[in-house]
Structure formats: C-alpha cells, structure tokens
Design a protein around this motif. Structure first.
Motif, PDB file in Angstrom:
ATOM      1  N   GLN A 238     -19.281   4.111   4.946  1.00  0.00           N
ATOM      2  CA  GLN A 238     -19.193   3.033   5.925  1.00  0.00           C
ATOM      3  C   GLN A 238     -20.595   2.511   6.224  1.00  0.00           C
ATOM      4  O   GLN A 238     -21.543   3.295   6.325  1.00  0.00           O
ATOM      5  CB  GLN A 238     -18.557   3.518   7.228  1.00  0.00           C
ATOM      6  CG  GLN A 238     -17.111   3.931   7.109  1.00  0.00           C
ATOM      7  CD  GLN A 238     -16.512   4.206   8.476  1.00  0.00           C
ATOM      8  OE1 GLN A 238     -15.905   3.345   9.099  1.00  0.00           O
ATOM      9  NE2 GLN A 238     -16.702   5.422   8.960  1.00  0.00           N
ATOM     10  N   ASP A 239     -20.695   1.189   6.347  1.00  0.00           N
ATOM     11  CA  ASP A 239     -21.948   0.597   6.785  1.00  0.00           C
ATOM     12  C   ASP A 239     -21.742  -0.013   8.160  1.00  0.00           C
ATOM     13  O   ASP A 239     -20.749   0.268   8.837  1.00  0.00           O
ATOM     14  CB  ASP A 239     -22.458  -0.431   5.760  1.00  0.00           C
ATOM     15  CG  ASP A 239     -21.464  -1.558   5.510  1.00  0.00           C
ATOM     16  OD1 ASP A 239     -20.738  -1.942   6.453  1.00  0.00           O
ATOM     17  OD2 ASP A 239     -21.413  -2.067   4.373  1.00  0.00           O
ATOM     18  N   ASN A 244     -17.471   0.341   2.875  1.00  0.00           N
ATOM     19  CA  ASN A 244     -18.303  -0.280   1.847  1.00  0.00           C
ATOM     20  C   ASN A 244     -17.834   0.223   0.480  1.00  0.00           C
ATOM     21  O   ASN A 244     -17.846   1.430   0.219  1.00  0.00           O
ATOM     22  CB  ASN A 244     -19.779   0.067   2.054  1.00  0.00           C
ATOM     23  CG  ASN A 244     -20.694  -0.692   1.117  1.00  0.00           C
ATOM     24  OD1 ASN A 244     -20.601  -0.559  -0.103  1.00  0.00           O
ATOM     25  ND2 ASN A 244     -21.582  -1.495   1.674  1.00  0.00           N
ATOM     26  N   GLY A 246     -19.163  -0.838  -2.497  1.00  0.00           N
ATOM     27  CA  GLY A 246     -20.142  -1.103  -3.541  1.00  0.00           C
ATOM     28  C   GLY A 246     -20.401   0.114  -4.398  1.00  0.00           C
ATOM     29  O   GLY A 246     -20.833   0.009  -5.544  1.00  0.00           O
ATOM     30  N   HIS A 278     -13.659  -9.755   3.752  1.00  0.00           N
ATOM     31  CA  HIS A 278     -14.154  -8.872   2.692  1.00  0.00           C
ATOM     32  C   HIS A 278     -13.060  -8.448   1.721  1.00  0.00           C
ATOM     33  O   HIS A 278     -13.172  -7.433   1.053  1.00  0.00           O
ATOM     34  CB  HIS A 278     -14.823  -7.639   3.311  1.00  0.00           C
ATOM     35  CG  HIS A 278     -16.017  -7.974   4.135  1.00  0.00           C
ATOM     36  ND1 HIS A 278     -16.013  -7.886   5.503  1.00  0.00           N
ATOM     37  CD2 HIS A 278     -17.239  -8.431   3.789  1.00  0.00           C
ATOM     38  CE1 HIS A 278     -17.197  -8.252   5.982  1.00  0.00           C
ATOM     39  NE2 HIS A 278     -17.951  -8.581   4.965  1.00  0.00           N
ATOM     40  N   GLN A 281     -11.797  -4.801   0.608  1.00  0.00           N
ATOM     41  CA  GLN A 281     -12.243  -3.819   1.599  1.00  0.00           C
ATOM     42  C   GLN A 281     -11.391  -3.906   2.860  1.00  0.00           C
ATOM     43  O   GLN A 281     -11.012  -2.880   3.436  1.00  0.00           O
ATOM     44  CB  GLN A 281     -13.720  -4.035   1.927  1.00  0.00           C
ATOM     45  CG  GLN A 281     -14.633  -3.700   0.766  1.00  0.00           C
ATOM     46  CD  GLN A 281     -16.092  -3.899   1.094  1.00  0.00           C
ATOM     47  OE1 GLN A 281     -16.931  -3.819   0.211  1.00  0.00           O
ATOM     48  NE2 GLN A 281     -16.412  -4.160   2.331  1.00  0.00           N
ATOM     49  N   LEU A 303     -23.699   7.127   4.238  1.00  0.00           N
ATOM     50  CA  LEU A 303     -24.005   5.926   3.461  1.00  0.00           C
ATOM     51  C   LEU A 303     -25.139   6.165   2.478  1.00  0.00           C
ATOM     52  O   LEU A 303     -25.069   5.772   1.308  1.00  0.00           O
ATOM     53  CB  LEU A 303     -24.364   4.775   4.403  1.00  0.00           C
ATOM     54  CG  LEU A 303     -24.580   3.412   3.723  1.00  0.00           C
ATOM     55  CD1 LEU A 303     -23.270   2.841   3.213  1.00  0.00           C
ATOM     56  CD2 LEU A 303     -25.251   2.430   4.667  1.00  0.00           C
ATOM     57  N   ASN A 307     -25.197   5.065  -1.368  1.00  0.00           N
ATOM     58  CA  ASN A 307     -25.053   3.631  -1.080  1.00  0.00           C
ATOM     59  C   ASN A 307     -26.129   3.094  -0.132  1.00  0.00           C
ATOM     60  O   ASN A 307     -25.843   2.252   0.713  1.00  0.00           O
ATOM     61  CB  ASN A 307     -23.681   3.413  -0.430  1.00  0.00           C
ATOM     62  CG  ASN A 307     -22.969   2.193  -0.964  1.00  0.00           C
ATOM     63  OD1 ASN A 307     -23.498   1.456  -1.792  1.00  0.00           O
ATOM     64  ND2 ASN A 307     -21.773   1.970  -0.483  1.00  0.00           N
ATOM     65  N   PHE A 309     -29.010   1.062   1.752  1.00  0.00           N
ATOM     66  CA  PHE A 309     -29.286  -0.375   1.847  1.00  0.00           C
ATOM     67  C   PHE A 309     -30.782  -0.650   1.829  1.00  0.00           C
ATOM     68  O   PHE A 309     -31.576   0.153   2.323  1.00  0.00           O
ATOM     69  CB  PHE A 309     -28.709  -0.937   3.140  1.00  0.00           C
ATOM     70  CG  PHE A 309     -27.248  -1.268   3.073  1.00  0.00           C
ATOM     71  CD1 PHE A 309     -26.524  -1.094   1.906  1.00  0.00           C
ATOM     72  CD2 PHE A 309     -26.588  -1.762   4.184  1.00  0.00           C
ATOM     73  CE1 PHE A 309     -25.180  -1.406   1.849  1.00  0.00           C
ATOM     74  CE2 PHE A 309     -25.248  -2.083   4.142  1.00  0.00           C
ATOM     75  CZ  PHE A 309     -24.533  -1.905   2.974  1.00  0.00           C
ATOM     76  N   CYS A 314     -27.635  -5.346   6.960  1.00  0.00           N
ATOM     77  CA  CYS A 314     -27.358  -4.827   8.312  1.00  0.00           C
ATOM     78  C   CYS A 314     -28.549  -5.102   9.233  1.00  0.00           C
ATOM     79  O   CYS A 314     -29.089  -4.181   9.877  1.00  0.00           O
ATOM     80  CB  CYS A 314     -27.065  -3.328   8.263  1.00  0.00           C
ATOM     81  SG  CYS A 314     -25.430  -2.904   7.628  1.00  0.00           S
ATOM     82  N   ASN A 335     -28.185   0.027  -2.887  1.00  0.00           N
ATOM     83  CA  ASN A 335     -27.204  -1.042  -3.073  1.00  0.00           C
ATOM     84  C   ASN A 335     -27.731  -2.305  -2.396  1.00  0.00           C
ATOM     85  O   ASN A 335     -27.808  -2.373  -1.170  1.00  0.00           O
ATOM     86  CB  ASN A 335     -25.859  -0.621  -2.472  1.00  0.00           C
ATOM     87  CG  ASN A 335     -24.783  -1.689  -2.642  1.00  0.00           C
ATOM     88  OD1 ASN A 335     -25.012  -2.733  -3.248  1.00  0.00           O
ATOM     89  ND2 ASN A 335     -23.611  -1.426  -2.110  1.00  0.00           N
ATOM     90  N   ALA A 337     -26.593  -4.974  -1.524  1.00  0.00           N
ATOM     91  CA  ALA A 337     -25.416  -5.753  -1.140  1.00  0.00           C
ATOM     92  C   ALA A 337     -25.812  -6.955  -0.298  1.00  0.00           C
ATOM     93  O   ALA A 337     -26.642  -6.850   0.608  1.00  0.00           O
ATOM     94  CB  ALA A 337     -24.452  -4.863  -0.355  1.00  0.00           C
TER      95      ALA A 337
END
Length: 369
Positions: A238-239, A244, A246, A278, A281, A303, A307, A309, A314, A335, A337
């Motif tokens: 989760q972000d 999430n 990705g 999304h 998702q 995360l 994954n 960031f 965010c 990621n 993203a």
C-alpha cells in the motif's frame, strides 16, 4: 589408458555434435530467459530502425552483462565463451522455473500517444534489468506485449490488461509456484537479493494480514467470514493512495485462479471503469473490502520491501520513510510510478540506473574510477 583410447573418437564426435546443435539453436531461434517468451529486443530494433534512440550506452548493460560495451542486444549468454554457453544450456535445458517474473511492455506506446526516444530507452533499460536478475537467480521471465488492443483502446482502460496477462502467464507456466508482476517503470536495485531470502523465507515476520496498522483508504477492518490462518496467496503493498500493483506477487493456486476470474468480471471493468480512477487497483480494493474469502489470503508487505518510491511520488508525504527509496538501507526495488505526471521519467531512470551501476561495481573497478 589403452583400453579407453577407443572411446576418444566417439566422445569427440558426440561433443562436436552437441556443440553444433546448441550453436545452431542459439543463432536460429529467438532468445529466451528462464523459459520465458521470445525476447522483444528484435521487435524494438525493427520498430526503431527509422529513428534509433540516442542515449548514453554506458547506461545500458554494464551492470547487466559486465562487459562494459553497452550492448543491449540479445541474451546475456551470447557474451559468454562458447563452452560456457554450452554448459549453461545443458544444465538449464529441462529446468522449469518455480518463480516467474512478468514484465509488460507496450510497443505501440498506448492509445493516447506513440513512444518517444526516451520512452524506448526506459523500456530497454527496464527489460535488461529484469533479464539479468532472472538469469542470476534462475527465475523465469516473460515479457508480454501490451499492444494497442481493440478491446481496450476504445475506453482507454489498458490497466485491465494486467489481469488478463496474469491469467495468460498462469496457463503458460502451469508448474510455477509464484508470479512476480513488475511495471515497466521499475528497477531492481539489489540484484543479489533472491526472492526466497528477501521475501518468502521470512514471510511471517514482514507481512501484515490486516489493515490495523496502515489503512489509507479507510477500508472496514473487520468483515465476516475471514480466516487469517489460511496461507497467503497474494502479496501486495500500500502507498499513500491505497493498494499499489506496480510490484506484487501472486501464488499459482486455485484461489488465485478464482480471484483472477472474478477480477476480470465484465461487470467490473465494463461498468465501473469510468468511476474508478485507478482501474484494476480500485477493483481489487472493492473485492478485498467486501469478500471475506479474498481477504483471508491477502498479505501486505512494507512498501519499501518491493516497491519504494522516488522523491516526488506521494508528494504530500515527503519525509515519511515508509514510502521513499533509501539506498543506504538497500531497498530492493524502486518504482517510478506516476513519473509522467509532473516529473521526468527519463531523468529518474538515468539517476537510478547510475546508482545501480555504482552500487554493483566490482571492487577492482573502483580502483581506477
């Protein structure tokens, strides 16, 4: 020794025939990694023949093949000596991967625009990164082509292809145990980490089964008919905005097949795609929120375990260490993203590729640089 001399000639002939078979096979078939689908690099070359991308060759393959040439073409076995490649092929001839990495590339560039040179470069960097990792650990790698399919393009809902591709991969690799989905705008930053040591061998220590500690979407924490004693079949993160996808892992079980069938239900992707920002998702979030049998087998990884960031994602949570990549703590995957929304995807990819090269340089090369 004289009693063995009569076997020298037959043995020599067998070795020569074996060498010729593998040499012809290497030069007449498309490259595959770990039992995956044919390599897409040739397709990339053909599609780029009119306007080849111009990007620093040092960013391409120095960390992948270790040859310093920046050669992005073909499988890494092509850069081995013939006898090394021979033994590599012999010992991997019948192996079936237990873990398969799924990477989706979109040669057409989507339904809104065609790819530019930098986007081509990003795709090839990402592909080479996953190829090297799969080869290093003996995993399968399948590169799925997300072309502009008619059944998706009329509603701009390409995100739903993720579910369809997962179903295809499970049919293709029916004996695999786990599948690891990775978006194209990801880089594996610690290639020495195996999924077994990094995730599966310590699953009970790093996985949350409930939303008690982190619930950005305020999903109901308790619903009926949930049994958290069941084994985890879906590992997600989760972000700041919710689930999430990705980078996530799904186990090859009957439960997973049922989940994908329901996830691909036309009532979800046909009727709700205009309401869910999304796409796939949001569909999974809705299923998790309302179906106890689904919630029973979902686990949440931190995360940053698969994954992380980059800065800029965010943005309202800048400084929150739960979300952002930290090279000093050896975060596994970054990621990028959402980099195409107000950020520079190519700049971010260059930054993390250079960092990856520097982190994985051999000790003797550091003496001269």
């Amino acid at each position: 020794m004289s009693q063995f001399s009569r076997f020298k000639k037959p043995l020599f002939l067998v070795l020569m025939v074996t060498f010729l078979v593998f040499w012809i096979r290497d030069n007449s078939t498309s490259t595959q990694v770990g039992g995956g689908r044919p390599d897409v690099n040739e397709a990339l070359k053909r599609s780029q023949s009119k306007s080849a991308p111009r990007y620093p060759p040092s960013l391409l393959n120095r960390y992948v093949y270790g040859n310093g040439r920046g050669d992005a073409q073909g499988d890494s076995t092509e850069n081995m000596a013939w006898w090394t490649r021979l033994f590599y092929r012999l010992f991997n001839w019948h192996s079936e991967p237990k873990i398969v990495i799924i990477l989706a590339a979109n040669e057409g560039g989507g339904v809104l625009k065609w790819k530019n040179e930098q986007e081509w470069a990003i795709e090839r960097l990402s592909i080479n990164n996953k190829k090297a990792y799969a080869k290093k650990h003996g995993y399968g790698l399948t590169i799925k082509d997300q072309t502009v399919a008619k059944r998706y393009s009329h509603e701009f809902r390409e995100g739903w292809q993720k579910v369809d591709i997962l179903r295809q991969a499970m049919r293709e690799f029916s004996n695999a145990e786990w599948f690891w989905w990775l978006d194209l705008d990801t880089l594996i930053m610690e290639p020495q980490f195996s999924l077994e040591d990094h995730i599966f061998n310590r699953l009970n220590n790093i996985t949350d089964r409930t939303l008690q500690d982190f619930n950005p979407l305020n999903i109901p924490i308790d619903i009926p008919y949930v049994d958290y004693k069941e084994e985890v079949n879906l590992l997600i993160t989760q972000d700041c905005g919710g689930f999430n996808l990705g980078s996530f892992l799904i186990k090859n079980t009957e439960w997973s097949h049922m989940l994908l069938e329901l996830w691909w239900e036309p009532a979800l992707y046909e009727q709700k795609h205009m309401f869910w920002e999304h796409k796939e998702q949001d569909a999974l979030e809705a299923l998790y929120a309302n179906q106890g049998w689904i919630r029973s087998r979902v686990g949440f990884l931190p995360l940053r375990s698969i994954n992380s960031f980059p800065p800029g994602a965010c943005s309202e949570f800048q400084g929150d260490k739960r979300f952002f990549y930290d090279d000093k703590e050896n975060d596994f995957v970054v990621n990028m993203a959402g980099c195409n929304f107000g950020r520079d995807c190519w700049d971010e990819m260059q930054h993390y590729t250079r960092l990856l090269e520097d982190k994985n340089r051999q000790w003797f090369s550091r003496l001269f640089h």
